[in-house]
Design a protein around this motif. Structure first.
Motif, PDB file in Angstrom:
ATOM      1  N   UNK A 147       7.083  13.256 -18.006  1.00  0.00           N
ATOM      2  CA  UNK A 147       7.663  12.050 -18.607  1.00  0.00           C
ATOM      3  C   UNK A 147       8.473  11.190 -17.639  1.00  0.00           C
ATOM      4  N   UNK A 148       8.795  11.703 -16.460  1.00  0.00           N
ATOM      5  CA  UNK A 148       9.550  10.917 -15.482  1.00  0.00           C
ATOM      6  C   UNK A 148       8.665  10.302 -14.410  1.00  0.00           C
ATOM      7  N   UNK A 149       7.363  10.297 -14.633  1.00  0.00           N
ATOM      8  CA  UNK A 149       6.386   9.771 -13.675  1.00  0.00           C
ATOM      9  C   UNK A 149       5.942   8.387 -14.152  1.00  0.00           C
ATOM     10  N   UNK A 150       6.515   7.312 -13.584  1.00  0.00           N
ATOM     11  CA  UNK A 150       6.232   5.959 -14.080  1.00  0.00           C
ATOM     12  C   UNK A 150       4.752   5.591 -14.089  1.00  0.00           C
ATOM     13  N   UNK A 151       4.004   6.035 -13.087  1.00  0.00           N
ATOM     14  CA  UNK A 151       2.610   5.599 -13.003  1.00  0.00           C
ATOM     15  C   UNK A 151       1.763   6.167 -14.127  1.00  0.00           C
ATOM     16  N   UNK A 152       2.158   7.321 -14.668  1.00  0.00           N
ATOM     17  CA  UNK A 152       1.450   7.851 -15.831  1.00  0.00           C
ATOM     18  C   UNK A 152       1.605   6.920 -17.027  1.00  0.00           C
ATOM     19  N   UNK A 153       2.822   6.459 -17.239  1.00  0.00           N
ATOM     20  CA  UNK A 153       3.085   5.518 -18.333  1.00  0.00           C
ATOM     21  C   UNK A 153       2.362   4.193 -18.096  1.00  0.00           C
ATOM     22  N   UNK A 170       1.538   6.767  -6.840  1.00  0.00           N
ATOM     23  CA  UNK A 170       0.412   7.540  -7.364  1.00  0.00           C
ATOM     24  C   UNK A 170       0.622   9.047  -7.259  1.00  0.00           C
ATOM     25  N   UNK A 171       1.705   9.463  -6.626  1.00  0.00           N
ATOM     26  CA  UNK A 171       1.978  10.893  -6.456  1.00  0.00           C
ATOM     27  C   UNK A 171       3.088  11.338  -7.399  1.00  0.00           C
ATOM     28  N   UNK A 172       2.745  12.268  -8.256  1.00  0.00           N
ATOM     29  CA  UNK A 172       3.710  12.777  -9.227  1.00  0.00           C
ATOM     30  C   UNK A 172       4.530  13.936  -8.680  1.00  0.00           C
ATOM     31  N   UNK A 173       4.034  14.576  -7.644  1.00  0.00           N
ATOM     32  CA  UNK A 173       4.679  15.778  -7.140  1.00  0.00           C
ATOM     33  C   UNK A 173       4.000  17.045  -7.635  1.00  0.00           C
ATOM     34  N   UNK A 174       2.999  16.876  -8.488  1.00  0.00           N
ATOM     35  CA  UNK A 174       2.256  18.008  -9.035  1.00  0.00           C
ATOM     36  C   UNK A 174       0.764  17.723  -8.923  1.00  0.00           C
ATOM     37  N   UNK A 230      -1.361  14.852 -10.888  1.00  0.00           N
ATOM     38  CA  UNK A 230      -2.132  13.868 -10.125  1.00  0.00           C
ATOM     39  C   UNK A 230      -3.592  13.872 -10.567  1.00  0.00           C
ATOM     40  N   UNK A 231      -4.104  15.055 -10.900  1.00  0.00           N
ATOM     41  CA  UNK A 231      -5.486  15.159 -11.384  1.00  0.00           C
ATOM     42  C   UNK A 231      -5.640  14.477 -12.746  1.00  0.00           C
ATOM     43  N   UNK A 232      -4.654  14.644 -13.620  1.00  0.00           N
ATOM     44  CA  UNK A 232      -4.711  13.952 -14.915  1.00  0.00           C
ATOM     45  C   UNK A 232      -4.709  12.439 -14.722  1.00  0.00           C
ATOM     46  N   UNK A 258       0.825  -1.209   0.000  1.00  0.00           N
ATOM     47  CA  UNK A 258       0.000   0.000   0.000  1.00  0.00           C
ATOM     48  C   UNK A 258       0.861   1.261   0.000  1.00  0.00           C
ATOM     49  N   UNK A 259       1.928   1.259   0.794  1.00  0.00           N
ATOM     50  CA  UNK A 259       2.807   2.429   0.846  1.00  0.00           C
ATOM     51  C   UNK A 259       3.501   2.657  -0.494  1.00  0.00           C
ATOM     52  N   UNK A 260       3.902   1.586  -1.148  1.00  0.00           N
ATOM     53  CA  UNK A 260       4.532   1.713  -2.470  1.00  0.00           C
ATOM     54  C   UNK A 260       3.521   2.255  -3.471  1.00  0.00           C
ATOM     55  N   UNK A 261       2.344   1.677  -3.504  1.00  0.00           N
ATOM     56  CA  UNK A 261       1.306   2.145  -4.434  1.00  0.00           C
ATOM     57  C   UNK A 261       0.961   3.618  -4.199  1.00  0.00           C
ATOM     58  N   UNK A 262       0.870   4.006  -2.934  1.00  0.00           N
ATOM     59  CA  UNK A 262       0.554   5.395  -2.612  1.00  0.00           C
ATOM     60  C   UNK A 262       1.664   6.323  -3.128  1.00  0.00           C
ATOM     61  N   UNK A 263       2.907   5.933  -2.905  1.00  0.00           N
ATOM     62  CA  UNK A 263       4.030   6.741  -3.389  1.00  0.00           C
ATOM     63  C   UNK A 263       4.028   6.816  -4.921  1.00  0.00           C
TER      64      UNK A 263
END
Length: 186
Positions: free
Chosen positions: A97-103, A59-63, A67-69, A52-57
């Motif tokens: 482009x450096x946000x793995x969860x977006x990809x 999911x956060x892009x820093x923006x 995060x809304x997208x 859960x902690x990994x998934x939560x981390x």
């Protein structure tokens, strides 16, 4: 025919990235190494918290805007609107482009749309950014399995399972593929 060749080239490229990664030097994700260690221990009682902690981390892009997208893309996927999901998630990957969860989310959307080539290309990008992304590895395994590439599917599932041995569906896929490949030269 040309589209099929392009799709196959993208899938081969994603598989090449997967095979060449070797998973010996995972990308550093600040503060998550301990959780990955806990998650990889099949006997660790707190694995659900670590996951859960990994998934939560992840999911956060820093923006907040990015995060809304991601949230809008995931909501579109949940609603079955893959076209809208791909639009939101493409905007996300363009701007972060450096946000793995977006990809990873866009790889899922492409997969659900039946676009294996773009999905595989996005999985390759996820694994470049975060080689320990068990979901991307399992997704690659599923895609390869559906394409009939059982040996590489098995390798992808095994890599996913090594990172997170608490995935019953991946464990089942490994058992099924091992049985199917028994006696077949890998």
């Amino acid at each position: 025919m040309r589209g099929l060749v392009t799709t196959n080239k993208r899938i081969v490229a994603a598989v090449a990235v997967f095979v060449n990664l070797g998973f010996s030097a995972p990308a550093e994700t600040t503060g998550l190494d301990r959780y990955f260690t806990e998650l990889a221990d099949p006997g660790y009682a707190g694995w659900e918290r670590a996951e859960s902690d990994i998934r939560r981390a992840w999911s956060r892009s820093g923006s907040p805007a990015m995060d809304l997208l991601l949230k809008r893309g995931e909501e579109a996927l949940d609603a079955g609107d893959t076209a809208a999901a791909i639009e939101h998630l493409t905007a996300l990957t363009d701007h972060a482009p450096d946000f793995p969860e977006g990809w990873n989310a866009r790889a899922t959307a492409y997969f659900m749309a039946g676009a294996f080539g773009p999905s595989a290309a996005d999985i390759a990008q996820v694994l470049r950014l975060e080689p320990r992304h068990w979901g991307a590895l399992a997704g690659l395994g599923t895609m390869l399995d559906e394409m009939g590439d059982k040996p590489r599917a098995l390798a992808a599932f095994r890599a996913s399972y090594a990172v997170n041995p608490h995935q019953k569906d991946v464990q089942d896929a490994i058992a099924r593929l091992e049985k199917e490949l028994a006696g077949v030269a890998l």
